[in-house]
Every structure is written in structure tokens, then in C-alpha cells.
Design a protein around this motif. Sequence first.
Motif, short mmCIF file in Angstrom:
data_model
loop_
_atom_site.label_atom_id
_atom_site.label_comp_id
_atom_site.label_asym_id
_atom_site.label_seq_id
_atom_site.Cartn_x
_atom_site.Cartn_y
_atom_site.Cartn_z
N LEU A 144 9.63 72.56 20.69
CA LEU A 144 9.87 71.11 20.68
C LEU A 144 11.05 70.74 21.57
O LEU A 144 10.99 69.78 22.36
CB LEU A 144 10.14 70.63 19.25
N VAL A 145 12.13 71.51 21.46
CA VAL A 145 13.35 71.20 22.20
C VAL A 145 13.13 71.36 23.70
O VAL A 145 13.49 70.47 24.49
CB VAL A 145 14.51 72.11 21.72
N ILE A 146 12.56 72.48 24.13
CA ILE A 146 12.39 72.69 25.57
C ILE A 146 11.37 71.73 26.15
O ILE A 146 11.48 71.29 27.30
CB ILE A 146 12.03 74.16 25.89
N CYS A 147 10.37 71.35 25.36
CA CYS A 147 9.40 70.35 25.82
C CYS A 147 10.09 69.02 26.10
O CYS A 147 9.83 68.37 27.12
CB CYS A 147 8.29 70.16 24.79
N GLU A 148 10.97 68.60 25.20
CA GLU A 148 11.67 67.33 25.39
C GLU A 148 12.59 67.38 26.60
O GLU A 148 12.67 66.43 27.37
CB GLU A 148 12.45 66.97 24.13
N LEU A 149 13.29 68.49 26.77
CA LEU A 149 14.21 68.61 27.89
C LEU A 149 13.49 68.60 29.23
O LEU A 149 13.91 67.93 30.18
CB LEU A 149 15.03 69.89 27.77
N LEU A 150 12.40 69.34 29.31
CA LEU A 150 11.69 69.48 30.58
C LEU A 150 10.71 68.34 30.83
O LEU A 150 10.32 68.11 31.98
CB LEU A 150 10.92 70.80 30.61
N GLY A 151 10.29 67.65 29.77
CA GLY A 151 9.27 66.65 29.93
C GLY A 151 7.87 67.24 29.89
O GLY A 151 6.95 66.78 30.57
N VAL A 191 4.60 69.21 37.98
CA VAL A 191 5.40 68.62 39.05
C VAL A 191 4.64 67.47 39.70
O VAL A 191 5.21 66.39 39.96
CB VAL A 191 5.78 69.69 40.10
N ALA A 192 3.35 67.66 39.95
CA ALA A 192 2.54 66.58 40.54
C ALA A 192 2.52 65.37 39.62
O ALA A 192 2.61 64.22 40.08
CB ALA A 192 1.12 67.09 40.79
N ARG A 193 2.46 65.63 38.31
CA ARG A 193 2.46 64.54 37.32
C ARG A 193 3.79 63.79 37.35
O ARG A 193 3.83 62.56 37.28
CB ARG A 193 2.20 65.13 35.93
N LYS A 194 4.91 64.55 37.45
CA LYS A 194 6.23 63.92 37.47
C LYS A 194 6.47 63.15 38.78
O LYS A 194 7.22 62.18 38.80
CB LYS A 194 7.33 64.97 37.28
N ARG A 205 14.13 65.13 37.29
CA ARG A 205 15.39 65.12 38.03
C ARG A 205 15.39 66.15 39.16
O ARG A 205 15.97 65.93 40.22
CB ARG A 205 16.57 65.36 37.07
N LEU A 206 14.73 67.28 38.94
CA LEU A 206 14.59 68.26 40.02
C LEU A 206 13.75 67.68 41.16
O LEU A 206 14.03 67.92 42.34
CB LEU A 206 13.94 69.55 39.50
N CYS A 207 12.71 66.92 40.80
CA CYS A 207 11.86 66.28 41.81
C CYS A 207 12.65 65.28 42.65
O CYS A 207 12.28 65.00 43.81
CB CYS A 207 10.67 65.58 41.15
N ALA A 208 13.71 64.72 42.10
CA ALA A 208 14.50 63.72 42.81
C ALA A 208 15.48 64.36 43.79
O ALA A 208 16.12 63.66 44.58
CB ALA A 208 15.26 62.85 41.81
N GLU A 216 8.86 75.37 44.46
CA GLU A 216 10.14 75.85 43.92
C GLU A 216 10.45 75.19 42.59
O GLU A 216 10.90 75.85 41.64
CB GLU A 216 11.27 75.57 44.91
N ILE A 217 10.17 73.89 42.48
CA ILE A 217 10.38 73.19 41.21
C ILE A 217 9.47 73.75 40.13
O ILE A 217 9.88 73.95 38.98
CB ILE A 217 10.17 71.67 41.38
N ALA A 218 8.22 74.01 40.50
CA ALA A 218 7.27 74.57 39.53
C ALA A 218 7.75 75.93 39.04
O ALA A 218 7.70 76.23 37.83
CB ALA A 218 5.89 74.69 40.16
#
Length: 389
Positions: A144-151, A191-194, A205-208, A216-218
Motif C-alpha cells: 500500500l505504501v509503495i503504491c501510494e508513493l510511486l503512483g 511511465v506512459a500512463r504518467k 516527478r521523475l517524468c518531469a 530509465e524511469i521505468a
Amino acid sequence: MTVQLPFDQTGPLQVPPTLRALQDEGTVHRIRTRVGDDAWLVTGYEEVRRLLADDRLGRSHPDPDNAARSGESALFGGPLGNYDTEKTDHARMRSLLQPHFTPGRMRAFRGRVEALTARLLDDLKQQGPPADLNATLALPLPILVICELLGVPYEERTQFRAWTQAAADVLDRARSEQGLGNLFAYGQKLVARKRREPGDDVISRLCANDGVGDDEIAMLSMALLFAGHETTVVQIGMGALLLLTSADQWRLLLGDPGLIPGAVEEIMRVPGKGGGGIPRYAHTDIEIGGVTIRAGDLVMLDNGAANHDEAVFADPNRFDVTRRATAHLTFGHGVRYCIGAPLARMELQVAFGQLVSRFPDMRLAVPVEDLRVRSDVLTGGLIELPVTW
């Protein structure tokens, strides 16, 4: 006779007798890995700490196809990364991820973790005893925690959890490679979704960031997804077991919640499963502990064994929530210190703080010798933890 990993354990909380015997002999040992390759196992605290910060050791190898391996995992069984650029690549990775896991960010996120933990414990109380604490708290909370942090959508947890478990398989390389490939493909889709619909999360935020490609983000995101929940699942399960088998320590926490932060450090120190840890390779000859490790040799830095070094931790096998154990090496050291340490500490503090206060009479529902530990994945951990109250 050269000893071979993995070492047999007499119980889920005991340091393997073979590992203890090796420590009595010295700090650096010639061993064979579970796949039969030669390696060095370093068990002394000072030596492990020194080598963790030594850039003469790395995860890469100049001839990866012929390098010794610790196991069959595609992720943690052998060399990883580019031998010529590893140091630069590692520094870049840390610079991209560190800002998202600062102590300040984790303090701001703590209230959400407290709410998630309370919800899980509400469900546990409503369900009633007996229950599997591994399934009701240790597993779902870190996810739950890592899902919320990463989106990452929590409803996709069954899928990505299966892939992370496959990637960590130390016995079946084909399964591990497939799991790693599935994880990366999943990361690419996220990443494509974000990119289309950014949110307030780490992947967005990594995508930005300018100059950071989607692949690399993936890769970074899936590394976080793996590391951000697999190890914490194990720590919550084993920590709960330590407390449930130490009634006096449980009572201490019940009487003084201020002991929780120190207890968490001790919970991270005590388990000494002796698996050898992540494989590293000597990039040049290294003299340590009276032996010469040659360039290209496989070196296993056993931080679990180091955390049981009697020269640093008095009576190391004793679980003591009042011990000042902040010098443990569970999170590594130096440039290899775990980026997610502030997150893991905070999760464990919240989890055990609420568990002890809300279930003061919790106890094991089965004899401790009936509990089983996973040996097919790098992180190990309990298969289940039956409790009652």
C-alpha cells in the motif's frame, strides 16, 4: 572442506550454526555459492563496513558471462551494470532518487502510513482470531505504501507482486529473467500512463525531469517497487515474530512507546540468516582480513553476520529493545547506504507502535518451530505468521 551456501538454520530466528562457526574462525572465508561457484564471504563488522564503502568492489564484472554467481536470480545472482560506467551510473541513480526519500518527505508522509496501518489493524480486529499476521499486515502495508508513493494502482498488486517474487527467485534463472522482463514492461506502461496523466507521485516527478528517458524511469521505478516492499514485508514479519517470542520486550514497548524507534533498529539488526547478501566483484586486488581477494572474484558482504559481531554488539544473539543498535549494517554503509532507509524506518515504527498498543495480548497461535521461512527468494521471510489474542 569448503562450506557452501545456503547455511541450514535451526529455526527462523537463529543464526545458522555454520555461520557462527565461520565467525569464530575469522572474518573472511573461502566458500562456494548455492550454484557451486567459488566466492569470498566476509562476516566481520569492520571488514563489511569498510568494503561497503570501497569503490574497488562493484556490482559489475568485466566478463559477466563467465563471472561467478551467487544464485540463479537475474537481478541478484550475478553481475549487474556496465563495468566501465558503473560508478557514474550509480551516482546518477542516487541523485535522481534520493530527493524523493528524504527524512523530511517521510515525516510528511507519516500520517498517511498511520492511516493505512490503522485501517489494516481495524480489519484484523474485525476479522478476529486466529489470523495470519503476515497476510493481514506484513504483506499489504508495504505494498500500500509503495503504491501510494510511486503512483502505482494498488488493485494491480497481485500481478506485480508475482513478478517481483519471480525476479527474486534464486533457484530458477528462466523464471527470474521472465519476472524481471514483465516488471520492466509494466514499468514502461506506468511511465506512459504518467506522461498522459501526471499525479503527485514519484514516477510523475521523475517524468518531469529533463534528460531522463522513459526506459530509465521505468527501470528506476520498478527497482523502487521491488525494493520498496519486498524487504519491508520480511522485516515486519520477522520483527513481529521477535516480539511475539519475547514477552518481556513486548511488555517494555507496551509500557513505554518511546522505545519504539530503538526497538525498530534492534529488529533490523537481530535476524542473521547468513545468506551472503548481494553479490559484488573485486575490480582490483584487495587485501583485507589477512587474505588477498583477486580482481574479478565474487565477494559476499554478509551484513547479517556483521550485525552479530561480538566485538561491536555485546551478546549479539540477545533481542533487546533498549539496546542502542543504530550502528547496524542492515541498510548498508557509505555510497551503498539504502536510499529507502527513512521510509523503511518510518513504516516499521508505525506498524509496531500500533500493533503493540492495539493488540496488547497478541501471541503466537502455533509453536515457533512450526513456522517456515522461504528459501527460494533472496529476501527470505516467513511464509505465514499465525497469531491469536
